[in-house]
Design a protein around this motif. Structure first.
Motif, PDB file in Angstrom:
ATOM      1  N   GLY A 159      -5.567  21.070  -7.824  1.00  0.00           N
ATOM      2  CA  GLY A 159      -6.306  20.882  -6.583  1.00  0.00           C
ATOM      3  C   GLY A 159      -5.765  19.530  -5.751  1.00  0.00           C
ATOM      4  N   THR A 160      -4.324  19.416  -5.999  1.00  0.00           N
ATOM      5  CA  THR A 160      -3.917  18.451  -5.176  1.00  0.00           C
ATOM      6  C   THR A 160      -3.536  19.041  -3.737  1.00  0.00           C
ATOM      7  OG1 THR A 160      -2.615  17.347  -7.107  1.00  0.00           O
ATOM      8  CG2 THR A 160      -1.744  16.905  -5.000  1.00  0.00           C
ATOM      9  N   ARG A 161      -3.970  18.002  -2.855  1.00  0.00           N
ATOM     10  CA  ARG A 161      -3.710  18.327  -1.268  1.00  0.00           C
ATOM     11  C   ARG A 161      -2.513  17.602  -0.878  1.00  0.00           C
ATOM     12  NH1 ARG A 161      -6.992  17.107   3.584  1.00  0.00           N
ATOM     13  NH2 ARG A 161      -7.895  15.397   2.546  1.00  0.00           N
ATOM     14  N   VAL A 162      -1.583  18.023  -0.267  1.00  0.00           N
ATOM     15  CA  VAL A 162      -0.382  17.349   0.173  1.00  0.00           C
ATOM     16  C   VAL A 162      -0.208  17.435   1.725  1.00  0.00           C
ATOM     17  CG1 VAL A 162       2.361  17.406   0.083  1.00  0.00           C
ATOM     18  CG2 VAL A 162       1.060  18.268  -1.984  1.00  0.00           C
ATOM     19  N   ILE A 163      -0.563  16.269   2.110  1.00  0.00           N
ATOM     20  CA  ILE A 163      -0.557  16.036   3.853  1.00  0.00           C
ATOM     21  C   ILE A 163       0.773  15.377   4.215  1.00  0.00           C
ATOM     22  CG2 ILE A 163      -1.703  14.963   5.529  1.00  0.00           C
ATOM     23  CD1 ILE A 163      -4.094  14.280   3.297  1.00  0.00           C
ATOM     24  N   PRO A 164       1.364  16.215   5.159  1.00  0.00           N
ATOM     25  CA  PRO A 164       2.644  15.666   5.593  1.00  0.00           C
ATOM     26  C   PRO A 164       2.423  14.466   6.625  1.00  0.00           C
ATOM     27  CG  PRO A 164       2.402  18.016   6.718  1.00  0.00           C
ATOM     28  CD  PRO A 164       1.173  17.520   5.555  1.00  0.00           C
ATOM     29  N   ALA A 165       3.204  13.437   6.508  1.00  0.00           N
ATOM     30  CA  ALA A 165       3.276  12.188   7.411  1.00  0.00           C
ATOM     31  C   ALA A 165       3.821  12.462   8.612  1.00  0.00           C
ATOM     32  CB  ALA A 165       3.174  11.049   6.725  1.00  0.00           C
ATOM     33  N   THR A 166       3.449  11.546   9.590  1.00  0.00           N
ATOM     34  CA  THR A 166       4.226  11.470  10.818  1.00  0.00           C
ATOM     35  C   THR A 166       5.220   9.973  10.482  1.00  0.00           C
ATOM     36  OG1 THR A 166       2.559  12.273  12.367  1.00  0.00           O
ATOM     37  CG2 THR A 166       4.466  10.993  13.233  1.00  0.00           C
ATOM     38  N   ILE A 167       6.359  10.146  10.641  1.00  0.00           N
ATOM     39  CA  ILE A 167       7.027   9.086  10.299  1.00  0.00           C
ATOM     40  C   ILE A 167       8.355   8.872  11.373  1.00  0.00           C
ATOM     41  CG2 ILE A 167       8.770  10.490   8.905  1.00  0.00           C
ATOM     42  CD1 ILE A 167       9.129   7.908   7.238  1.00  0.00           C
ATOM     43  N   ARG A 171      15.284  11.066  10.016  1.00  0.00           N
ATOM     44  CA  ARG A 171      16.208  11.717   8.776  1.00  0.00           C
ATOM     45  C   ARG A 171      14.952  11.072   7.500  1.00  0.00           C
ATOM     46  NH1 ARG A 171      22.349  11.347   9.663  1.00  0.00           N
ATOM     47  NH2 ARG A 171      22.431  12.423  11.818  1.00  0.00           N
ATOM     48  N   ALA A 172      13.687  10.714   7.637  1.00  0.00           N
ATOM     49  CA  ALA A 172      13.280  10.382   6.612  1.00  0.00           C
ATOM     50  C   ALA A 172      11.740  11.263   6.665  1.00  0.00           C
ATOM     51  CB  ALA A 172      12.615   8.878   6.767  1.00  0.00           C
ATOM     52  N   SER A 173      11.447  11.433   5.580  1.00  0.00           N
ATOM     53  CA  SER A 173      10.249  12.103   5.152  1.00  0.00           C
ATOM     54  C   SER A 173       8.951  11.460   4.571  1.00  0.00           C
ATOM     55  CB  SER A 173      10.462  13.383   4.692  1.00  0.00           C
ATOM     56  OG  SER A 173      11.061  13.213   3.305  1.00  0.00           O
ATOM     57  N   ALA A 174       7.894  11.750   4.657  1.00  0.00           N
ATOM     58  CA  ALA A 174       6.780  11.161   3.840  1.00  0.00           C
ATOM     59  C   ALA A 174       5.552  12.154   3.914  1.00  0.00           C
ATOM     60  CB  ALA A 174       6.386   9.821   4.664  1.00  0.00           C
ATOM     61  N   SER A 175       4.986  12.057   2.689  1.00  0.00           N
ATOM     62  CA  SER A 175       3.834  12.932   2.529  1.00  0.00           C
ATOM     63  C   SER A 175       2.965  12.209   1.619  1.00  0.00           C
ATOM     64  CB  SER A 175       4.221  14.185   1.960  1.00  0.00           C
ATOM     65  OG  SER A 175       4.704  13.777   0.683  1.00  0.00           O
ATOM     66  N   LEU A 176       1.537  12.351   1.679  1.00  0.00           N
ATOM     67  CA  LEU A 176       0.371  11.860   1.166  1.00  0.00           C
ATOM     68  C   LEU A 176      -0.245  13.123   0.081  1.00  0.00           C
ATOM     69  CD1 LEU A 176      -0.873   9.219   1.054  1.00  0.00           C
ATOM     70  CD2 LEU A 176      -2.772  10.309   2.628  1.00  0.00           C
ATOM     71  N   SER A 177      -0.140  12.803  -1.177  1.00  0.00           N
ATOM     72  CA  SER A 177      -1.004  13.443  -2.115  1.00  0.00           C
ATOM     73  C   SER A 177      -2.174  13.213  -2.535  1.00  0.00           C
ATOM     74  CB  SER A 177       0.158  13.826  -3.379  1.00  0.00           C
ATOM     75  OG  SER A 177       1.532  14.299  -3.069  1.00  0.00           O
ATOM     76  N   VAL A 178      -3.238  13.888  -2.208  1.00  0.00           N
ATOM     77  CA  VAL A 178      -4.632  13.471  -2.517  1.00  0.00           C
ATOM     78  C   VAL A 178      -5.116  14.355  -3.702  1.00  0.00           C
ATOM     79  CG1 VAL A 178      -6.612  13.318  -1.576  1.00  0.00           C
ATOM     80  CG2 VAL A 178      -4.785  12.857   0.109  1.00  0.00           C
ATOM     81  N   SER A 179      -5.797  13.696  -4.591  1.00  0.00           N
ATOM     82  CA  SER A 179      -6.165  14.452  -5.741  1.00  0.00           C
ATOM     83  C   SER A 179      -7.562  13.582  -6.231  1.00  0.00           C
ATOM     84  CB  SER A 179      -5.390  14.733  -6.786  1.00  0.00           C
ATOM     85  OG  SER A 179      -5.733  15.286  -7.839  1.00  0.00           O
ATOM     86  N   ASP A 180      -8.490  14.261  -6.384  1.00  0.00           N
ATOM     87  CA  ASP A 180      -9.725  13.576  -6.883  1.00  0.00           C
ATOM     88  C   ASP A 180     -10.091  12.161  -6.000  1.00  0.00           C
ATOM     89  OD1 ASP A 180     -10.247  15.624  -8.634  1.00  0.00           O
ATOM     90  OD2 ASP A 180      -9.003  14.775 -10.103  1.00  0.00           O
ATOM     91  N   GLY A 181      -9.988  12.423  -4.586  1.00  0.00           N
ATOM     92  CA  GLY A 181     -10.100  11.296  -4.099  1.00  0.00           C
ATOM     93  C   GLY A 181      -9.129  10.013  -4.115  1.00  0.00           C
ATOM     94  N   ARG A 182      -8.239  10.193  -4.852  1.00  0.00           N
ATOM     95  CA  ARG A 182      -7.082   9.272  -4.855  1.00  0.00           C
ATOM     96  C   ARG A 182      -6.009   9.818  -4.048  1.00  0.00           C
ATOM     97  NH1 ARG A 182      -9.633   4.817  -6.830  1.00  0.00           N
ATOM     98  NH2 ARG A 182      -7.452   4.091  -7.731  1.00  0.00           N
ATOM     99  N   ALA A 183      -5.094   8.932  -3.613  1.00  0.00           N
ATOM    100  CA  ALA A 183      -3.835   9.196  -2.816  1.00  0.00           C
ATOM    101  C   ALA A 183      -2.529   8.485  -3.280  1.00  0.00           C
ATOM    102  CB  ALA A 183      -3.928   9.027  -1.300  1.00  0.00           C
ATOM    103  N   GLN A 184      -1.421   9.397  -3.336  1.00  0.00           N
ATOM    104  CA  GLN A 184      -0.165   8.805  -3.314  1.00  0.00           C
ATOM    105  C   GLN A 184       0.648   9.227  -2.264  1.00  0.00           C
ATOM    106  OE1 GLN A 184       1.551   9.349  -7.422  1.00  0.00           O
ATOM    107  NE2 GLN A 184       3.131  10.617  -6.297  1.00  0.00           N
TER     108      GLN A 184
END
Lengths: 264, 207
Positions: A159-167, A171-184
């Motif tokens: 159930g991980t939600r992957v959220i693309p981030a604006t950066i 040429r770079a990329s960033a995303s936030l992975s949210v699972s069980d209320g915790r984020a990476q």
């Protein structure tokens, strides 16, 4: 090239133009043809590459031996005038392309309906001309749809939600992975932080709230990659942000955000 | 001249102010230059234009030609910024390398005998760059070290390095001018650079 002769005596030159050309090469004192021939030679001669690398360090320092002057202000005005003209032309071209795509999307949809009804050959011809744009739009829509499905259905494992981030870095990329209320936060292709500075992660709980500092300070690998956990839960967090801050971090952001990920 | 570069979907500003650009490293700025951000290019120009002009003027000896060289070099940087490779040195080294190559091209379009190194009277005094920051003061000290290392070389080694690097002459032209065998010219270049390297320690830190 390995003749056993040392390159350090400055007199070693063989049929390949080896050794003795390293110094004139780094000083720019070879003719264009010689320069190109030696550049090709360097690809296969590690000894010469090492010698060039060592001498290049000194050659790179030579500009400092010139008397240091101020560039005339008029020069900057001329340079920036050309640059801004270029930027305006690029923006104008980009706007034209966007308008063209918008028109293509609109016409493509209408013409597709006409074609489906057996409309006129002229209209069908127009649809065919716009077909690449329609195809791109269709593909983009499919990708977005898949992403929406993935996000709303829990997407990744567990159930991980992957959220693309604006950066800010193109040429770079960033995303936030949210699972069980915790984020990476995962970043790739980020530039190294400036000397004496570090990247800092912030959380923001509403549009009007001030960003709250976290303990997450990070730098990136030589490839520009980093993975960093966002301290605390993100259930009531609206945005996760990253700024560049002095070593040790800051209590309030001192600069605008480099990365913004919208959590909710 | 600084403008907002980009805004988030919700309108929040993303690193785009003059202050924001001011703290970015050169390599970070170059990423923005790649994407056509004029403000980032301006920040790069402001950091390195003095050094670029100093090198061009030292090589060309004429203010107008030096300005043309610097203008060509920076515009080529702006229009093909993707060629910068951080693995091959700092942005400053890269910029100065582009200026050096452009100046050599300009010099080689002239005849050998036109390449006087005589500068325009008094221009140095009129254009001497002030020390505005600690970084600039440190660079001034480091520049002194490089000049000292060059001056301490035997005359014949210093001469061939200056004629090659600042004069834009080829090793063959230098050999002809000095009436010296080509191999000897190359050897002097090599020995001079090696001695300078020893005198400077790690010259990579100088710039």
């Amino acid at each position: 090239m390995d003749t056993g002769e040392t390159h350090m005596d400055g007199g070693h030159v063989d049929d390949e133009g080896c050794g003795g050309n390293a110094a004139p090469y780094v000083l720019g004192a070879l003719t264009a043809d010689e320069h190109e021939a030696f550049r090709v030679h360097l690809e296969s001669c590690s000894v010469c590459r090492e010698e060039v690398a060592a001498l290049q360090l000194v050659a790179s320092a030579l500009p400092a031996a010139a008397p240091q002057l101020s560039a005339p202000p008029a020069l900057k005005r001329r340079v920036m005038s050309s640059v801004l003209d270029d930027a305006r032309r690029r923006e104008s071209r980009a706007a034209d392309v966007r308008a063209s795509h918008d028109a293509a999307d609109a016409r493509g949809g209408a013409d597709a309906r006409v074609a489906a009804r057996g409309g006129s050959g002229g209209r069908a011809g127009a649809w065919l001309r716009w077909r690449p744009n329609v195809a791109v739009a269709t593909l983009a829509a499919a990708v977005i749809a898949l992403a929406v499905v993935a996000l709303t259905s829990g997407g990744g494992a567990g159930g991980t939600r992957v959220i693309p981030a604006t950066i800010v870095f193109p040429r770079a990329s960033a995303s936030l992975s949210v699972s069980d209320g915790r984020a990476q936060l995962d970043v790739a292709g980020m530039p190294q932080s400036a000397l004496g500075r570090v990247y800092e992660v912030w959380t923001k709980r509403s549009a009007s709230a001030s960003p709250q500092p976290t303990d997450a300070l990070f730098t990136v690998s030589s490839a520009g990659d980093a993975t960093v956990g966002v301290p605390g839960g993100v259930d009531d967090v609206r945005e996760v942000m990253v700024t560049s801050e002095p070593l040790g971090g800051s209590r309030v952001p001192t600069l605008p955000a480099l990365i913004v990920a919208r959590v909710s | 001249m600084f403008k907002q570069l980009r805004a988030g979907a919700d309108g929040s500003a993303i690193a785009s102010t003059a202050a924001g650009l001011g703290v970015l490293a050169d390599e970070e700025l170059m990423q923005l230059v790649y994407s056509g951000q004029a403000a980032a290019f301006e920040a790069v120009y402001d950091r390195h234009a003095d050094a670029a002009f100093s090198l061009a003027y030292r090589m060309c000896g004429q203010r107008a030609l030096a300005e043309d060289v610097v203008q060509e070099a920076f515009l080529s940087l702006w229009r093909s910024g993707a060629r910068y490779d951080r693995g091959r040195g700092s942005v400053r080294t890269w910029v100065l390398g582009v200026v050096h190559n452009r100046a050599i091209d300009a010099l080689r379009r002239r005849t050998v005998y036109d390449r006087g190194r005589v500068s325009e009277d008094g221009i140095e005094e009129r254009l001497v760059a002030p020390e505005r920051t600690d970084v600039e003061a440190a660079r001034r000290d480091e520049a002194r070290e490089v000049r000292d290392a060059l001056r301490q070389l035997p005359d014949e080694q210093c001469r061939v390095i200056e004629l090659a690097y600042f004069g834009g002459l080829t090793h063959v032209e230098i050999a002809s001018m000095l009436d010296t065998p080509v191999g000897t010219v190359k050897g002097r270049m090599r020995l001079g650079l090696a001695k300078m390297r020893m005198a400077l320690g790690d010259p990579a830190e100088v710039l």
